[in-house]
Design a protein around this motif. Structure first.
Motif, PDB file in Angstrom:
ATOM      1  N   ILE A  23       0.850  -1.202   0.000  1.00  0.00           N
ATOM      2  CA  ILE A  23       0.000   0.000   0.000  1.00  0.00           C
ATOM      3  C   ILE A  23       0.883   1.249   0.000  1.00  0.00           C
ATOM      4  O   ILE A  23       0.610   2.228  -0.709  1.00  0.00           O
ATOM      5  CB  ILE A  23      -0.960   0.018   1.214  1.00  0.00           C
ATOM      6  CG1 ILE A  23      -1.942  -1.152   1.148  1.00  0.00           C
ATOM      7  CG2 ILE A  23      -1.721   1.340   1.272  1.00  0.00           C
ATOM      8  CD1 ILE A  23      -2.874  -1.263   2.360  1.00  0.00           C
ATOM      9  N   ASP A  24       1.931   1.206   0.781  1.00  0.00           N
ATOM     10  CA  ASP A  24       2.844   2.349   0.860  1.00  0.00           C
ATOM     11  C   ASP A  24       3.451   2.667  -0.510  1.00  0.00           C
ATOM     12  O   ASP A  24       3.566   3.831  -0.903  1.00  0.00           O
ATOM     13  CB  ASP A  24       3.963   2.002   1.862  1.00  0.00           C
ATOM     14  CG  ASP A  24       4.670   3.238   2.364  1.00  0.00           C
ATOM     15  OD1 ASP A  24       3.993   4.265   2.535  1.00  0.00           O
ATOM     16  OD2 ASP A  24       5.896   3.168   2.569  1.00  0.00           O
ATOM     17  N   ARG A  25       3.755   1.631  -1.258  1.00  0.00           N
ATOM     18  CA  ARG A  25       4.390   1.816  -2.574  1.00  0.00           C
ATOM     19  C   ARG A  25       3.373   2.184  -3.659  1.00  0.00           C
ATOM     20  O   ARG A  25       3.607   3.090  -4.460  1.00  0.00           O
ATOM     21  CB  ARG A  25       5.120   0.520  -2.968  1.00  0.00           C
ATOM     22  CG  ARG A  25       5.929   0.632  -4.261  1.00  0.00           C
ATOM     23  CD  ARG A  25       6.390  -0.727  -4.736  1.00  0.00           C
ATOM     24  NE  ARG A  25       5.248  -1.565  -5.088  1.00  0.00           N
ATOM     25  CZ  ARG A  25       5.304  -2.894  -5.188  1.00  0.00           C
ATOM     26  NH1 ARG A  25       6.423  -3.537  -4.964  1.00  0.00           N
ATOM     27  NH2 ARG A  25       4.221  -3.576  -5.519  1.00  0.00           N
ATOM     28  N   ASP A  26       2.219   1.470  -3.666  1.00  0.00           N
ATOM     29  CA  ASP A  26       1.290   1.579  -4.798  1.00  0.00           C
ATOM     30  C   ASP A  26       0.006   2.351  -4.477  1.00  0.00           C
ATOM     31  O   ASP A  26      -0.766   2.651  -5.384  1.00  0.00           O
ATOM     32  CB  ASP A  26       0.867   0.182  -5.267  1.00  0.00           C
ATOM     33  CG  ASP A  26       2.043  -0.606  -5.833  1.00  0.00           C
ATOM     34  OD1 ASP A  26       3.092   0.007  -6.117  1.00  0.00           O
ATOM     35  OD2 ASP A  26       1.904  -1.837  -5.976  1.00  0.00           O
TER      36      ASP A  26
ATOM     37  N   TYR B 223      -3.744  15.571   0.710  1.00  0.00           N
ATOM     38  CA  TYR B 223      -2.523  14.822   0.947  1.00  0.00           C
ATOM     39  C   TYR B 223      -1.763  14.832  -0.367  1.00  0.00           C
ATOM     40  O   TYR B 223      -2.392  14.644  -1.392  1.00  0.00           O
ATOM     41  CB  TYR B 223      -2.823  13.374   1.368  1.00  0.00           C
ATOM     42  CG  TYR B 223      -1.571  12.576   1.603  1.00  0.00           C
ATOM     43  CD1 TYR B 223      -0.924  12.631   2.830  1.00  0.00           C
ATOM     44  CD2 TYR B 223      -0.990  11.832   0.574  1.00  0.00           C
ATOM     45  CE1 TYR B 223       0.259  11.945   3.033  1.00  0.00           C
ATOM     46  CE2 TYR B 223       0.184  11.141   0.778  1.00  0.00           C
ATOM     47  CZ  TYR B 223       0.798  11.197   2.009  1.00  0.00           C
ATOM     48  OH  TYR B 223       1.970  10.527   2.205  1.00  0.00           O
ATOM     49  N   PRO B 224      -0.483  15.102  -0.416  1.00  0.00           N
ATOM     50  CA  PRO B 224       0.464  15.142   0.700  1.00  0.00           C
ATOM     51  C   PRO B 224       0.504  16.448   1.504  1.00  0.00           C
ATOM     52  O   PRO B 224       1.168  16.474   2.553  1.00  0.00           O
ATOM     53  CB  PRO B 224       1.817  14.908  -0.001  1.00  0.00           C
ATOM     54  CG  PRO B 224       1.619  15.382  -1.384  1.00  0.00           C
ATOM     55  CD  PRO B 224       0.184  15.135  -1.715  1.00  0.00           C
ATOM     56  N   ASP B 225      -0.220  17.495   1.119  1.00  0.00           N
ATOM     57  CA  ASP B 225      -0.114  18.768   1.831  1.00  0.00           C
ATOM     58  C   ASP B 225      -0.245  18.611   3.343  1.00  0.00           C
ATOM     59  O   ASP B 225       0.467  19.255   4.105  1.00  0.00           O
ATOM     60  CB  ASP B 225      -1.211  19.754   1.406  1.00  0.00           C
ATOM     61  CG  ASP B 225      -1.375  19.859  -0.095  1.00  0.00           C
ATOM     62  OD1 ASP B 225      -1.013  18.918  -0.806  1.00  0.00           O
ATOM     63  OD2 ASP B 225      -1.881  20.891  -0.547  1.00  0.00           O
ATOM     64  N   TYR B 226      -1.216  17.802   3.781  1.00  0.00           N
ATOM     65  CA  TYR B 226      -1.478  17.698   5.216  1.00  0.00           C
ATOM     66  C   TYR B 226      -0.499  16.744   5.912  1.00  0.00           C
ATOM     67  O   TYR B 226      -0.521  16.612   7.125  1.00  0.00           O
ATOM     68  CB  TYR B 226      -2.918  17.247   5.478  1.00  0.00           C
ATOM     69  CG  TYR B 226      -3.973  18.309   5.203  1.00  0.00           C
ATOM     70  CD1 TYR B 226      -3.648  19.547   4.664  1.00  0.00           C
ATOM     71  CD2 TYR B 226      -5.304  18.074   5.507  1.00  0.00           C
ATOM     72  CE1 TYR B 226      -4.613  20.506   4.416  1.00  0.00           C
ATOM     73  CE2 TYR B 226      -6.286  19.020   5.267  1.00  0.00           C
ATOM     74  CZ  TYR B 226      -5.936  20.238   4.705  1.00  0.00           C
ATOM     75  OH  TYR B 226      -6.904  21.176   4.465  1.00  0.00           O
TER      76      TYR B 226
ATOM     77  N   SER C 165      -0.906   6.736  -7.370  1.00  0.00           N
ATOM     78  CA  SER C 165      -1.447   8.097  -7.425  1.00  0.00           C
ATOM     79  C   SER C 165      -1.613   8.693  -6.030  1.00  0.00           C
ATOM     80  O   SER C 165      -1.965   9.861  -5.887  1.00  0.00           O
ATOM     81  CB  SER C 165      -2.807   8.102  -8.137  1.00  0.00           C
ATOM     82  OG  SER C 165      -3.728   7.270  -7.452  1.00  0.00           O
ATOM     83  N   HIS C 166      -1.367   7.864  -4.991  1.00  0.00           N
ATOM     84  CA  HIS C 166      -1.610   8.344  -3.618  1.00  0.00           C
ATOM     85  C   HIS C 166      -0.656   9.464  -3.192  1.00  0.00           C
ATOM     86  O   HIS C 166      -0.938  10.170  -2.237  1.00  0.00           O
ATOM     87  CB  HIS C 166      -1.531   7.183  -2.624  1.00  0.00           C
ATOM     88  CG  HIS C 166      -0.213   6.466  -2.588  1.00  0.00           C
ATOM     89  ND1 HIS C 166       0.359   5.917  -3.710  1.00  0.00           N
ATOM     90  CD2 HIS C 166       0.643   6.203  -1.574  1.00  0.00           C
ATOM     91  CE1 HIS C 166       1.506   5.346  -3.378  1.00  0.00           C
ATOM     92  NE2 HIS C 166       1.706   5.513  -2.090  1.00  0.00           N
ATOM     93  N   THR C 167       0.457   9.588  -3.910  1.00  0.00           N
ATOM     94  CA  THR C 167       1.425  10.629  -3.508  1.00  0.00           C
ATOM     95  C   THR C 167       1.294  11.897  -4.356  1.00  0.00           C
ATOM     96  O   THR C 167       2.000  12.874  -4.102  1.00  0.00           O
ATOM     97  CB  THR C 167       2.876  10.113  -3.651  1.00  0.00           C
ATOM     98  OG1 THR C 167       3.073   9.740  -5.021  1.00  0.00           O
ATOM     99  CG2 THR C 167       3.126   8.911  -2.749  1.00  0.00           C
ATOM    100  N   TRP C 168       0.427  11.854  -5.356  1.00  0.00           N
ATOM    101  CA  TRP C 168       0.300  13.020  -6.242  1.00  0.00           C
ATOM    102  C   TRP C 168      -0.208  14.234  -5.473  1.00  0.00           C
ATOM    103  O   TRP C 168      -0.915  14.099  -4.481  1.00  0.00           O
ATOM    104  CB  TRP C 168      -0.715  12.744  -7.345  1.00  0.00           C
ATOM    105  CG  TRP C 168      -0.343  11.688  -8.328  1.00  0.00           C
ATOM    106  CD1 TRP C 168       0.789  10.916  -8.337  1.00  0.00           C
ATOM    107  CD2 TRP C 168      -1.143  11.253  -9.437  1.00  0.00           C
ATOM    108  NE1 TRP C 168       0.741  10.034  -9.389  1.00  0.00           N
ATOM    109  CE2 TRP C 168      -0.431  10.223 -10.077  1.00  0.00           C
ATOM    110  CE3 TRP C 168      -2.375  11.637  -9.946  1.00  0.00           C
ATOM    111  CZ2 TRP C 168      -0.914   9.573 -11.201  1.00  0.00           C
ATOM    112  CZ3 TRP C 168      -2.872  10.994 -11.065  1.00  0.00           C
ATOM    113  CH2 TRP C 168      -2.132   9.975 -11.693  1.00  0.00           C
TER     114      TRP C 168
ATOM    115  N   GLY D 108      -7.043   6.898   1.257  1.00  0.00           N
ATOM    116  CA  GLY D 108      -7.942   7.993   0.921  1.00  0.00           C
ATOM    117  C   GLY D 108      -7.383   8.910  -0.140  1.00  0.00           C
ATOM    118  O   GLY D 108      -8.121   9.687  -0.758  1.00  0.00           O
ATOM    119  N   SER D 109      -6.088   8.837  -0.373  1.00  0.00           N
ATOM    120  CA  SER D 109      -5.462   9.703  -1.379  1.00  0.00           C
ATOM    121  C   SER D 109      -5.260   9.005  -2.729  1.00  0.00           C
ATOM    122  O   SER D 109      -4.701   9.599  -3.652  1.00  0.00           O
ATOM    123  CB  SER D 109      -4.099  10.208  -0.859  1.00  0.00           C
ATOM    124  OG  SER D 109      -3.211   9.132  -0.659  1.00  0.00           O
ATOM    125  N   THR D 110      -5.698   7.761  -2.835  1.00  0.00           N
ATOM    126  CA  THR D 110      -5.500   7.014  -4.087  1.00  0.00           C
ATOM    127  C   THR D 110      -6.661   7.286  -5.056  1.00  0.00           C
ATOM    128  O   THR D 110      -7.829   7.105  -4.695  1.00  0.00           O
ATOM    129  CB  THR D 110      -5.426   5.497  -3.789  1.00  0.00           C
ATOM    130  OG1 THR D 110      -4.406   5.282  -2.815  1.00  0.00           O
ATOM    131  CG2 THR D 110      -5.124   4.700  -5.042  1.00  0.00           C
TER     132      THR D 110
END
Ligand code: AKG
Ligand code: FE2
Length: 283
Positions: A20-23, A142-145, A173-176, A202-204
């Protein structure tokens, strides 16, 4: 776009977290045994039949949605406290946060709450739901918060196929940042057999898929485990009577919202003239 990684239901929590952390998401095969899926179907599908379809392209014109699931099947609790789902939420969401400043600075974990429960049945002819981040419901960035607010599950109650509307997920896409738009060409299908589950953040970016079949209904059960410092997306205080909540073990009662954060008083209720833990109202 690379496919989503699949892990067996026997996978370790560390492995689930790492993927999950990676993808931004992972498919866990055989997440719940066939007996539990059969019970969920027997109890929930007849009630879902009575629900009408949505009104816009987000809720889906050929898609039935049914909520308040804890009032409708006790097996829904098996989803909420599954060690891989709850464990992933503990890891990604229930992390210490520092609040206050100077000598008043403290570190606290926000705790977890069930943000909503829904059975989603995508019918033949349904178009694709717009890709989105579920955290937008909380106006969360996220990632802002700097922290995740939700881990979401979609449990396959029927088989999910590329053709019948399997959830579309944009891996990594979770880190976008929030300005970046997800294009459907970047999404992959969370195809999986009944009993398997997609876990994602929640950010994916994701969305319900197009159902290109003539006669297949794709049925999923979704639930969010959210930070207890934000409002629950589904108003579970109104959706579930206290009698229903009372019938569950204390762990579930607290996850349903009958809890507070003693350090900050978030979620208190007055009992005997004091700001108190709402769990006491359940006796
Ligand atoms: O049912 C699905 O596959 C996804 C639905 C979804 O993402 C939503 O309604 O927020
Ligand atoms: Fe969603």
């Amino acid at each position: 776009m690379a496919d989503l990684t699949r892990l067996p239901g026997t996978a370790s929590l560390d492995d689930v977290i790492a993927v999950i952390d990676r993808d931004g998401g992972v498919i866990v095969e055989g997440f719940l045994p066939p007996e539990v899926i059969a019970e969920l179907k027997a109890e929930l599908l007849p009630k879902l039949e009575a629900c009408s379809a949505g009104r816009d392209d987000f809720s889906g014109f050929q898609t039935r949605r049914m909520s308040a699931l804890f009032a409708k099947s006790r097996r829904v609790a098996d989803v909420a406290i599954h060690p891989l789902f709850l464990g992933a939420a503990e890891h990604f969401v229930n992390r210490p946060v520092v609040y206050g400043s100077g000598e008043h600075a403290r570190s606290v974990r926000p705790g977890l709450r069930i943000g909503g429960t829904q059975m989603i049945q995508i019918g033949p002819g349904e178009g694709a739901q717009p890709l989105h981040r579920d955290q937008w419901a909380m106006l969360w960035r996220y990632p802002d918060y700097g922290r995740q607010v939700r881990v979401q599950i979609t449990l396959a109650v029927s088989d999910f196929t590329e053709k019948n509307g399997a959830t579309q997920v944009v891996p990594r896409s979770h880190t976008w940042n929030d300005e970046r738009v997800a294009d459907p060409s970047e999404a992959v299908s969370a195809a999986m057999t009944a009993g398997s589950a997609l876990l994602f953040l929640g950010s994916t970016h994701h969305g319900g898929g197009t159902n290109r079949t003539a006669d297949q209904y794709r049925t999923g059960l979704t639930m969010g485990l959210d930070s207890a410092a934000v409002r629950q997306e589904e108003n579970l205080y109104l959706a579930l009577s206290s009698e229903v909540v009372k019938s569950y073990p204390e762990q579930i009662q607290r996850l349903l919202g009958w809890s507070y954060m003693p350090e900050t008083y978030m979620g208190w209720v007055e009992i005997d003239g004091e700001m108190a833990d709402p769990i006491r109202l359940l006796g």
